[in-house]
Design an enzyme around this catalytic site. Structure first.
Site, mmCIF file in Angstrom:
data_model
loop_
_atom_site.group_PDB
_atom_site.id
_atom_site.type_symbol
_atom_site.label_atom_id
_atom_site.label_comp_id
_atom_site.label_asym_id
_atom_site.label_seq_id
_atom_site.Cartn_x
_atom_site.Cartn_y
_atom_site.Cartn_z
ATOM 1 N N ARG B 93 0.831 -1.216 0.000
ATOM 2 C CA ARG B 93 0.000 0.000 0.000
ATOM 3 C C ARG B 93 0.860 1.259 0.000
ATOM 4 O O ARG B 93 1.889 1.302 0.663
ATOM 5 C CB ARG B 93 -0.850 0.046 1.274
ATOM 6 C CG ARG B 93 -2.015 -0.882 1.318
ATOM 7 C CD ARG B 93 -2.785 -0.578 2.614
ATOM 8 N NE ARG B 93 -4.141 -1.044 2.546
ATOM 9 C CZ ARG B 93 -4.577 -2.182 3.108
ATOM 10 N NH1 ARG B 93 -3.733 -2.946 3.767
ATOM 11 N NH2 ARG B 93 -5.844 -2.537 3.001
ATOM 12 N N HIS B 455 -11.611 38.566 -13.689
ATOM 13 C CA HIS B 455 -12.658 39.453 -13.203
ATOM 14 C C HIS B 455 -13.769 38.666 -12.525
ATOM 15 O O HIS B 455 -14.190 38.967 -11.407
ATOM 16 C CB HIS B 455 -13.212 40.273 -14.370
ATOM 17 C CG HIS B 455 -14.343 41.164 -13.967
ATOM 18 N ND1 HIS B 455 -15.655 40.792 -14.083
ATOM 19 C CD2 HIS B 455 -14.339 42.393 -13.402
ATOM 20 C CE1 HIS B 455 -16.421 41.768 -13.624
ATOM 21 N NE2 HIS B 455 -15.639 42.749 -13.207
ATOM 22 N N ARG B 562 -11.837 49.132 -3.699
ATOM 23 C CA ARG B 562 -11.548 49.448 -5.108
ATOM 24 C C ARG B 562 -12.598 50.424 -5.592
ATOM 25 O O ARG B 562 -13.715 50.035 -5.939
ATOM 26 C CB ARG B 562 -11.580 48.159 -5.939
ATOM 27 C CG ARG B 562 -10.384 47.259 -5.676
ATOM 28 C CD ARG B 562 -10.653 45.834 -6.096
ATOM 29 N NE ARG B 562 -11.617 45.236 -5.191
ATOM 30 C CZ ARG B 562 -11.622 43.951 -4.836
ATOM 31 N NH1 ARG B 562 -10.727 43.123 -5.287
ATOM 32 N NH2 ARG B 562 -12.547 43.489 -4.015
ATOM 33 N N ARG B 618 -8.376 52.795 -2.099
ATOM 34 C CA ARG B 618 -7.434 52.849 -3.212
ATOM 35 C C ARG B 618 -7.992 53.749 -4.299
ATOM 36 O O ARG B 618 -9.166 53.638 -4.664
ATOM 37 C CB ARG B 618 -7.205 51.451 -3.780
ATOM 38 C CG ARG B 618 -6.192 51.463 -4.907
ATOM 39 C CD ARG B 618 -5.975 50.086 -5.476
ATOM 40 N NE ARG B 618 -7.132 49.655 -6.255
ATOM 41 C CZ ARG B 618 -7.204 48.467 -6.836
ATOM 42 N NH1 ARG B 618 -6.223 47.596 -6.709
ATOM 43 N NH2 ARG B 618 -8.271 48.128 -7.530
ATOM 44 N N GLU B 747 3.006 46.635 -5.866
ATOM 45 C CA GLU B 747 2.490 45.658 -6.825
ATOM 46 C C GLU B 747 3.267 45.677 -8.131
ATOM 47 O O GLU B 747 2.980 44.922 -9.049
ATOM 48 C CB GLU B 747 0.999 45.902 -7.086
ATOM 49 C CG GLU B 747 0.662 47.333 -7.494
ATOM 50 C CD GLU B 747 -0.850 47.594 -7.576
ATOM 51 O OE1 GLU B 747 -1.617 46.629 -7.692
ATOM 52 O OE2 GLU B 747 -1.239 48.778 -7.529
ATOM 53 N N GLY B 768 -0.052 44.299 -3.360
ATOM 54 C CA GLY B 768 -1.059 43.894 -4.327
ATOM 55 C C GLY B 768 -0.482 42.704 -5.076
ATOM 56 O O GLY B 768 0.132 42.866 -6.123
ATOM 57 N N THR B 769 -0.654 41.534 -4.473
ATOM 58 C CA THR B 769 0.078 40.384 -5.012
ATOM 59 C C THR B 769 -0.509 39.856 -6.314
ATOM 60 O O THR B 769 0.138 39.049 -6.980
ATOM 61 C CB THR B 769 0.170 39.257 -3.968
ATOM 62 O OG1 THR B 769 -1.111 39.075 -3.376
ATOM 63 C CG2 THR B 769 1.183 39.616 -2.898
ATOM 64 N N ASN B 770 -1.700 40.286 -6.705
ATOM 65 C CA ASN B 770 -2.194 39.865 -8.021
ATOM 66 C C ASN B 770 -1.314 40.473 -9.104
ATOM 67 O O ASN B 770 -0.772 39.770 -9.956
ATOM 68 C CB ASN B 770 -3.637 40.326 -8.252
ATOM 69 C CG ASN B 770 -4.600 39.722 -7.254
ATOM 70 O OD1 ASN B 770 -4.238 38.846 -6.485
ATOM 71 N ND2 ASN B 770 -5.828 40.198 -7.264
ATOM 72 N N ASP B 771 -1.181 41.798 -9.066
ATOM 73 C CA ASP B 771 -0.351 42.456 -10.068
ATOM 74 C C ASP B 771 1.114 42.102 -9.881
ATOM 75 O O ASP B 771 1.844 41.901 -10.842
ATOM 76 C CB ASP B 771 -0.543 43.973 -10.019
ATOM 77 C CG ASP B 771 -1.615 44.434 -10.989
ATOM 78 O OD1 ASP B 771 -1.489 44.126 -12.183
ATOM 79 O OD2 ASP B 771 -2.576 45.080 -10.555
ATOM 80 N N CYS B 833 -3.262 42.718 0.212
ATOM 81 C CA CYS B 833 -4.673 42.734 -0.152
ATOM 82 C C CYS B 833 -4.916 42.066 -1.489
ATOM 83 O O CYS B 833 -5.949 42.236 -2.094
ATOM 84 C CB CYS B 833 -5.205 44.167 -0.168
ATOM 85 S SG CYS B 833 -4.359 45.185 -1.359
#
Lengths: 878, 878
Positions: B93, B455, B562, B618, B747, B768-771, B833
């Protein structure tokens, strides 16, 4: 203790240019050398910076020191502001650390008022001169300090001439000028709402402010951006006792060069305009005469000037450019500086001076501005072309090069048409600083007035543009919308050609041949540069033609071959498009098989051209969408070739569209999704290298295969694995033990940050600073134009970071990557192949962080070689 | 010395799970506790890693140790491989560090061959059982180890049943099964080309390889990605003496839980399937019975099991999940582990165990998986529902929850039908800001394109709506009025269901069970988490509704508002569009004046909702092009409002198009070109804060104004200057001494690198960790979906960096920025954020680098609170 904001000329020296500006430091130096310099003082560049920090105010401390130094100056000169016996008149001139000719403001004859003018008239017995000075001063002060337009005053002069029934200014007498001066003062009051200031001290403070302010005028800002001069430097202000070149026939103003600024010939060269002030020479309104003509009339002056010129060149060990004034038979030196010169002249002067034992090789290398080499590399007309051409006129050979284009008459029109892709030449009576952008946009500049030191000539040489100046045969129509020359009338849109090295002007279009650098001076300086520099210089070449040209210009290898550029010649794009719209790996491979032999053939020629020197071949980089057909006909053709419907092909094309293609499916992301692309390109490189190696057994070919857009170590590992497997199989099949290297571009911020990990796989790095700048700033190269102008206006950026490397941000990432890369792989080779590789200040930075090579476009190779040598010299001095 | 690759169960313990895997460590621990565990050995996870490093080979050293440990095992058990007297059969296993139920392979009954089966038949006096074991083994080995499909064998069983005229497997006798076993072996030879291996040692090595290999099978890879388990860990392999649950009526196999895994109730729960092997229980072919039923038939077994369960829970201090086998009236324990449980159960068990004095609060907080809270906060489908449903596709689990409704294709239609009381789901290629109201009205959103930060995903998470994004199998018809998925065509009005926590999409209507958080257990655990954690948890809220929801869920302020999201409700977009197409500053200001009171009103409600806690607002961030009208009617309306022609408006709209809008004219670049935007937004924030402060004098409101997309210190200085001038004027006019802060998003990579310079101006940072992820990788959020699947397949990435923070790259930039920021401004407040603010592993990272707060969408606030507490506990233990 208060800071010292003001220095007498006797307190400075030539090494204080940061504080006193170039003009101030050299005025001090000439004073120290005992030359006839009208005395005065320099307000420091720090005072200018302080002025801006204080919200565009001159603070009390600085005002106090200026007042104090006026007193000292009065003592030294024995003259006094507003004195009825011996009044002091001064010039107020800008002078930054680096010379910025014509960009900032100057006020002459300051100190005049109604009383002083009368005193002058009486004392000089020359009332016309006195009143002429006064009306000039009012006009200049109003224009420069108070922004009342010059033309307002010109209208009054025209009215006066009409009233008197005369043609020329010189036909106006003292009374007329006095009347004009009064009219001018009334006009001033009308425009400003206050009386024209009579107090010389008030005049002076306003003039100083105006000079400080002019540091920030638009043309100065553009000039600084073009010439890498930081905004933070500020300008000094020089307040100097006036010497009058307009006192009569034994007075004059002139400029002199210790060697010919156009050819570099070791021959004194000067022009003088008798009975004129300096502004008349510079503005090019009247054409000056050769200095030799005054040898007869004022031989002592001539001898003294020659003597001073020799002394200064010997002292500065460089060709000098001097301004002087002859006041009633006495010579005064107003300025000296290392003279601006053409690239050809720079090379010759540097070469000659080494031969003359005046300077050493390093000094010679440092004395040539790398960017000026551009002019050498730019065009000319062939002898045969010239023989058959119709010459219609001749002007002064103000800035070398060959120009051919449609005539435009305004700078705006030049800019506009150039943006539309038209080749234009700018023809003007004379140019002024507002014309700079139009001059840049034009193929060349032709002026009807002005000498070798006119605005057009100086600026054109600086920017490496072709210029013929002072062609006095040109007769403009009244509306300035056409001119006649050599019996022919030229209108906007007509084509002419001219040669900035000879001054010849030709009818119609002549073919311009590329620049050639077969010149002993060039060869000597380049040889010394090559001895001195430690960085290699490679080239970015995508085609065999580029590669050959670059080799001629001294490239030591190819630092970047953008393989995608090969796909656009002939029908190659067809196979490439078939590859793109393939549905399966097999279809893709079939299309790639068609491309393989074409790429291989190109690569063979590149290896041939580089004769065993390194050749870096970057794998396919751009998004595939860039290659798809756009018009219906091509789409149909592609559909037919692939056995698909037009709708299907359109669907595939639509599917390739991306929201942000620069950060999309491109670079190493392509071979990660379609490994067969990397397989084909590896085969093409290795097979090409093997073939050329076989033909040239004495060369050692080590092809460099480069993976673009890596940001993750595992991306590199994955693609490297494909390359190594393919390459090793090819080498095994050929029974060869040829070496090859696999490396990567560092162009994604994450690659720089994790360069230690990436170096585990990558055997070399090459900074792709175009993309790296893009991602580090988050500035799309294609879109940044929309807001960069606002950034310049608001002083957020002083330079385009895509042209001049951003050392504080992008440079920091580069330093980090170099450090991390070397930690993992101490012998890793690191270069740069972005546009910055050919920019001198960026080359210097690359040298300072320890790069092994820079790579740039072929015509920039000599510039990079020279810049690299200069960088090495500067580095070793640190 | 050779590494130790194999451990007897007697050599390990529960703390060795990294090396032995969870199953191996617990088998060792149970052995140490004296529980009835069939003995055996564990091959380490390191051996698995080595197997992959060696190119999927088990090297001689490992083979040698396996052979050695077979000998030891034979000694311990007194049985021998292939023995004619007492043959050893084993199970093989998998067992990774973290439990991955059902993802990897298992082989039972290994050690059988023709001789052994005869021995077993004779010794057991149960030939049918012996032959049943053998045919099972051949089938399982062929399927798992050699990839000969199970169905091949099922066909042979069916044929045998037909031949015998029986319905069920159990109706086949020993001879039938013997015949089948022979047929199976022939089939094996036919498929593989070799005889079925008779040597148990050969069988074992092949089985071990198969388990190692199964670590890399597609479902394991997906499971790991969903559960944050690194590929590098590898799996251990457990070789254990078989215990037979299929020996007759006093034999059986079962699973038990010390508490109810669905409700958490403290009540022993077990199921058993008599006369069956474990695989039969797991596969769910037959329905097991409650353990209480064997209380009568096998009371000692029942008592022993209860006893062991209590002992184990007491020992592990956690709810245990156990597997056991009863072999001919004797109980064997095959596995124990901390049991998987629902979020509700997890909370209850943790709460109860603290009350029972079994664990402390920290242990309770650590025992709840933060991500599981999602199911509490959102609707879900029950397991039974899912089991019966028809899955038609899978997309990204973009926003948790369960949705079921009629399909609509436009936001307008969603709004319209929802107003009529219909439950609808919005299915679109992708969403855009205009769709917001439709998204709100829908039960859920399903998109064909876009990633975890698209989005649709971001907005859905923010509003707590269910969303499955980027289901690339959806093929829209050209008119977008239908789509196909899973071979079926869906039109408007057809019903589908989907699960935003798994990404699964189902045909038809599934019942949704509502989430609920009004629960004592939830409240208790959250209270303890809040006591423990040191990081603040704020929320990303753009509307008063969001803000109120987040406050209910424990948000300690707004970390990101935003402002652009406010522009879409009602007619607000009209004024905003008028602003965008303005030609002059005056026109723009006139349009902004209309927006000012609306924004101010919204901000007032945000300040109200946060009751004096921090609110970060922002400034306008996205490219203006996102807001322009797309359809003809709206364009006409706008043209009319602005007094422009339709052509002019279209021209302006076209001019706003960008090649790479993510790196275009957005963020702080907008107020740099149009300062009046920042002026308006500053006024709106300050006026709103003043009004709310006046109403609530006991609160201390300190508004935080945030500048987006800063990359250059001078950008920050420029915009800050506008803000400070405007704010100070407002405060002065109001006679207020209210404090406010001006800060920036980090960012842009350059901002992180130059954070020391930026901190000179910025009073707070928020990552701004997305950008930042986008630019650091050079991955466009909107386009990366095209190649990320290839990245997962090829192990270049294991997680979507937009969902789970890339600690090695982006994280390194964050660390640098924190360090540099504190150097300049020791008391600077720093938060995050981006979407990562609600991801538990990313929250842990943020805690480790010393951030002050995380900010996430309202429904993720409890997750972040819990994750922050767990991070604090782990941090303090380091």
């Amino acid at each position: 203790m208060a800071r010292k904001w003001v220095y007498l000329f006797t307190e400075g020296n030539k090494d204080m240019r940061e504080l006193l500006g170039g003009k101030g430091a050299n005025l001090a130096e000439m004073t120290n050398l005992g030359l006839p310099v009208p005395q005065g003082f320099t307000i420091t560049t720090e005072a200018c910076t302080q002025y801006y920090e204080d919200g565009r105010q001159i603070n009390d401390e600085i005002r106090g020191q200026i007042a104090e130094y006026i007193g000292k100056m009065e003592e030294i000169t024995g003259k006094k502001f507003a004195s009825k016996e011996n009044p002091l008149l001064v010039s107020v001139r800008s002078g930054a650390r680096a010379s910025m000719p014509g960009m900032m403001d100057t006020i002459l004859n300051l100190g005049l008022n109604e009383e002083v003018v009368e005193t002058l008239a009486a004392k000089s017995n020359n009332p016309r001169w006195a009143w002429d000075c006064y009306r000039r001063f009012i006009q200049m002060f109003s224009d420069v300090v108070m922004e009342v337009s010059k033309s307002e005053f010109e209208k009054l002069i025209d009215a006066k001439k009409a009233e008197k029934g005369v043609q020329n200014d010189v036909d106006l007498d003292a009374e007329d000028l006095k009347d004009l001066a009064n009219q001018f003062k009334a006009k001033y009051k009308d425009a400003i709402g206050k009386d024209f200031p009579d107090d010389p001290k008030v005049q002076l403070i306003e003039a100083v402010k105006a000079v400080f302010r002019s540091w920030d005028n638009p043309r100065a800002n553009v000039y600084r951006r073009d010439n890498d001069i930081p905004y933070s430097w500020g300008t000094a202000v020089n307040v100097q006792m006036m010497a009058f070149g307009n006192m009569g026939p034994t007075s004059g103003s002139g400029v002199a060069f210790t060697r010919d600024p156009a050819t570099g010939e070791n021959k004194f060269y000067a022009e003088v305009l008798m009975n004129a002030q300096g502004e008349d020479v510079v503005s090019g309104v009247r054409t000056p005469m050769k200095i030799e003509e005054i040898k007869k009339t004022l031989p002592e002056i001539y001898d003294e000037l020659i003597d001073i010129a020799n002394k200064l060149e010997d002292h500065y060990r460089d060709m000098q450019d001097m301004e002087f004034t002859i006041e009633d038979g006495k010579l005064y030196m107003l300025q000296c500086r290392n003279g601006k010169r053409t690239a050809k002249a720079a090379l010759k002067i540097a070469h000659d001076m080494v031969n003359e034992g005046m300077i050493d090789k390093k000094q010679a290398v440092l004395s040539v501005e790398p960017r000026n080499l551009d002019t050498l590399l730019h065009g000319s007309f062939s002898k045969d072309t010239v023989k058959k051409a119709t010459q219609v006129g001749k002007g002064l050979p103000a800035a070398p090069g060959a120009a051919c284009g449609k005539i435009v008459f305004t700078a705006e029109e030049a800019k506009k048409q150039a943006q539309n892709g038209e080749k234009v030449v700018l023809v003007r009576r004379e140019t002024s600083p507002e014309d700079i952008e139009g001059m840049k946009a034009a193929q060349g500049i032709l002026t009807a007035r002005g000498g070798m030191t006119s605005h057009a000539a100086v600026v054109a040489r600086g920017m490496g543009a072709c210029c013929v100046a002072g062609c006095s045969d040109i007769v403009f129509a009244e509306d300035e919308k056409s001119f006649t020359l050599g019996g022919k009338t030229y209108k906007e849109g007509d084509v002419i050609s001219f040669d900035g090295s000879t001054g010849n002007i030709y009818d119609g279009a002549l073919p311009v041949q590329e620049g050639a650098v077969e010149d002993d001076d060039f060869a000597a300086i380049m040889e010394w540069a090559d001895e001195i520099r430690t960085m290699q210089v490679r080239t970015n070449a995508d085609t065999p033609t580029d590669a050959k040209k670059a080799r001629e210009l001294g490239a030591q290898g190819i630092g970047l071959c953008r393989t995608e550029h090969m796909f656009f010649s002939g029908n190659r794009i067809d196979a490439f498009r078939e590859m793109i719209v393939s549905d399966t790996k097999e279809e893709r491979e079939a299309a790639l098989d068609k491309i393989l032999p074409l790429q291989q053939g190109d690569f063979e020629q590149l290896f041939e051209a580089m004769e065993g020197d390194p050749v870096t071949i970057r794998f396919l980089d751009p998004p595939l969408h860039e290659f798809v057909p756009k018009d219906e006909e091509d789409i149909e053709k592609l559909a037919k070739a692939k056995g698909k419907t037009v709708e299907q092909v359109k669907g595939i094309i639509a599917g390739l569209k991306e929201a942000n293609p620069m950060m999309g499916h491109r670079g190493c992301r392509l071979p990660i999704t379609y490994p067969e692309i990397a397989v084909m390109q590896t085969k093409a490189v290795i097979r090409a290298a093997l073939n050329v190696q076989k033909k040239h057994p004495d060369w050692t070919i080590v092809p460099e295969l480069e993976v673009p857009l890596v940001g993750i170590d595992k991306e590199m590992a994955f693609v490297k694995n494909i390359i190594v497997e393919t390459a090793d199989a090819e080498l095994k099949a050929a029974g060869s033990d040829m070496k090859y290297k696999v490396g990567t571009m560092i162009e994604i911020p994450r690659a720089a940050i994790t360069a230690d990990e990436i170096a585990k796989e990558a055997e070399f790095f090459c900074f792709g600073t175009n993309d790296l700048t893009q991602m580090t700033f988050g500035f799309s190269r294609d879109d940044a134009g929309k807001f960069l102008d606002a950034y310049y206006d608001k002083k957020i950026l002083e330079n385009d970071p895509f042209a001049k490397l951003d050392q504080d941000g992008v440079g920091k990432l580069m330093k980090l990557a170099v450090k991390l890369g070397h930690e993992t792989r101490p012998d890793i080779s690191i270069g740069i192949c972005g546009e910055h590789g050919g920019d001198p200040s960026s080359v210097e930075f690359c040298n300072s962080i320890g790069l092994d090579y820079v790579s740039c476009s072929p015509y920039r190779v000599p510039i990079a070689r020279l810049a690299a040598a200069q960088a090495a010299i500067k580095q070793s001095r640190k």
